[in-house]
Design an enzyme around this catalytic site. Structure first.
Site, PDB file in Angstrom:
ATOM      1  N   HIS A  17     -28.301  -7.621 -83.461  1.00  0.00           N
ATOM      2  CA  HIS A  17     -27.803  -6.744 -82.780  1.00  0.00           C
ATOM      3  C   HIS A  17     -28.327  -4.936 -83.042  1.00  0.00           C
ATOM      4  O   HIS A  17     -27.798  -4.336 -82.524  1.00  0.00           O
ATOM      5  CB  HIS A  17     -26.180  -6.698 -83.181  1.00  0.00           C
ATOM      6  CG  HIS A  17     -25.152  -7.985 -82.648  1.00  0.00           C
ATOM      7  ND1 HIS A  17     -25.260  -8.282 -81.630  1.00  0.00           N
ATOM      8  CD2 HIS A  17     -25.018  -8.697 -83.179  1.00  0.00           C
ATOM      9  CE1 HIS A  17     -24.709  -9.565 -81.551  1.00  0.00           C
ATOM     10  NE2 HIS A  17     -24.203  -9.723 -82.465  1.00  0.00           N
ATOM     11  N   HIS A  22     -25.909  -1.224 -77.603  1.00  0.00           N
ATOM     12  CA  HIS A  22     -24.281  -1.412 -77.837  1.00  0.00           C
ATOM     13  C   HIS A  22     -24.027  -0.730 -79.103  1.00  0.00           C
ATOM     14  O   HIS A  22     -22.760  -0.409 -79.342  1.00  0.00           O
ATOM     15  CB  HIS A  22     -23.909  -2.965 -77.714  1.00  0.00           C
ATOM     16  CG  HIS A  22     -22.446  -2.940 -77.656  1.00  0.00           C
ATOM     17  ND1 HIS A  22     -21.514  -2.335 -76.990  1.00  0.00           N
ATOM     18  CD2 HIS A  22     -21.680  -3.905 -77.635  1.00  0.00           C
ATOM     19  CE1 HIS A  22     -20.751  -2.647 -76.351  1.00  0.00           C
ATOM     20  NE2 HIS A  22     -20.314  -3.258 -76.913  1.00  0.00           N
ATOM     21  N   PHE A  68     -16.870  -6.688 -85.231  1.00  0.00           N
ATOM     22  CA  PHE A  68     -17.565  -7.355 -84.040  1.00  0.00           C
ATOM     23  C   PHE A  68     -16.377  -6.222 -83.055  1.00  0.00           C
ATOM     24  O   PHE A  68     -15.607  -5.574 -83.184  1.00  0.00           O
ATOM     25  CB  PHE A  68     -17.214  -8.410 -83.853  1.00  0.00           C
ATOM     26  CG  PHE A  68     -18.658  -9.203 -84.245  1.00  0.00           C
ATOM     27  CD1 PHE A  68     -19.622  -9.462 -83.659  1.00  0.00           C
ATOM     28  CD2 PHE A  68     -18.210  -9.930 -84.791  1.00  0.00           C
ATOM     29  CE1 PHE A  68     -20.916  -9.413 -83.712  1.00  0.00           C
ATOM     30  CE2 PHE A  68     -19.410 -10.766 -85.366  1.00  0.00           C
ATOM     31  CZ  PHE A  68     -20.449 -10.763 -85.470  1.00  0.00           C
ATOM     32  N   ASN A  70     -15.613  -5.488 -80.208  1.00  0.00           N
ATOM     33  CA  ASN A  70     -13.988  -5.643 -79.591  1.00  0.00           C
ATOM     34  C   ASN A  70     -12.355  -5.513 -80.801  1.00  0.00           C
ATOM     35  O   ASN A  70     -11.253  -5.220 -80.500  1.00  0.00           O
ATOM     36  CB  ASN A  70     -13.905  -6.877 -78.925  1.00  0.00           C
ATOM     37  CG  ASN A  70     -14.466  -7.035 -78.298  1.00  0.00           C
ATOM     38  OD1 ASN A  70     -15.986  -6.560 -78.155  1.00  0.00           O
ATOM     39  ND2 ASN A  70     -14.358  -8.126 -77.369  1.00  0.00           N
ATOM     40  N   ASN A 116     -15.234  -2.017 -75.139  1.00  0.00           N
ATOM     41  CA  ASN A 116     -14.207  -2.698 -75.559  1.00  0.00           C
ATOM     42  C   ASN A 116     -13.612  -2.259 -76.972  1.00  0.00           C
ATOM     43  O   ASN A 116     -13.022  -2.058 -77.989  1.00  0.00           O
ATOM     44  CB  ASN A 116     -14.586  -3.773 -76.003  1.00  0.00           C
ATOM     45  CG  ASN A 116     -14.585  -4.765 -74.886  1.00  0.00           C
ATOM     46  OD1 ASN A 116     -13.803  -4.609 -73.825  1.00  0.00           O
ATOM     47  ND2 ASN A 116     -15.878  -4.952 -74.009  1.00  0.00           N
TER      48      ASN A 116
END
Length: 193
Positions: A17, A22, A68, A70, A116
């Site tokens: 990631h 993001h 993560f 969220n 989120n």
């Protein structure tokens, strides 16, 4: 308004990631840590990596949640409690679909706008009364393409533009640390000539 004491970058952990759109929030706090010589260390009780930075005469905590995206609120609220920091002294840096790459905006209060990490933080705090740094990543054009867009890597031009926005936000940060958010916003939001 209170001066900032905690700056959080939102993102997803792991090398897969690391360079995604993001993770624009991680990119901001990583650049800030690099510029100030702050060193990251894992802090399991805060569910993330932390660093202590000295910026323009202010000592500020930096945080990258290891949860993560969220579940970012778990780490953020743990840090606020542990360091006895009020939400009004918090700045959360995050990716923003509704801003073009190369754009960064400061704001205080508001909703999550579909982000989120903000959603979870607002849910756990019970309100949205904290500062945000919105780092533009652009929008793919259709809502069905949002997930692969945010989890994908930006092209070279967009990546450079995101980096420039991060640098501009870091340059405006000393004003915010002094509690002068209006001046910080003016500096960051005024187009360069």
């Amino acid at each position: 308004m209170s001066a900032l004491r905690l700056i959080v970058g939102l993102g997803n952990p792991g090398p897969e990631h690391a360079q995604t759109r993001h993770n624009a929030g991680f990119r901001f706090v990583d650049a800030l840590a690099e510029r100030t010589g702050a060193r990251w260390g894992l802090d399991s009780k805060l569910f993330g990596e932390t660093a202590k930075a000295d910026i323009a005469g202010h000592t500020v905590w930096l945080l990258k949640p290891a949860t993560f995206m969220n579940l970012s609120g778990k780490s953020i609220t743990a840090a606020l409690r542990f360091w006895k920091i009020e939400p009004e002294q918090l700045l959360v840096a995050h990716d923003e679909l509704d801003l073009a790459p190369g754009t960064a905006r400061l704001k205080f209060d508001g909703g999550h706008g579909g982000q989120n990490g903000l959603r979870d933080t607002i849910r756990l705090l019970g309100h949205g009364k904290f500062h945000r740094l919105r780092v533009g990543i652009g929008h793919p054009g259709h809502k069905d393409r949002v997930v692969p867009w945010v989890l994908g890597r930006a092209g070279r031009d967009d990546d450079m533009a995101i980096g420039e926005a991060v640098d501009a936000a870091i340059d405006a940060l000393p004003l915010a640390l002094d509690g002068n958010f209006n001046e910080a916003m003016k500096r960051l939001h005024t187009p360069k000539k």
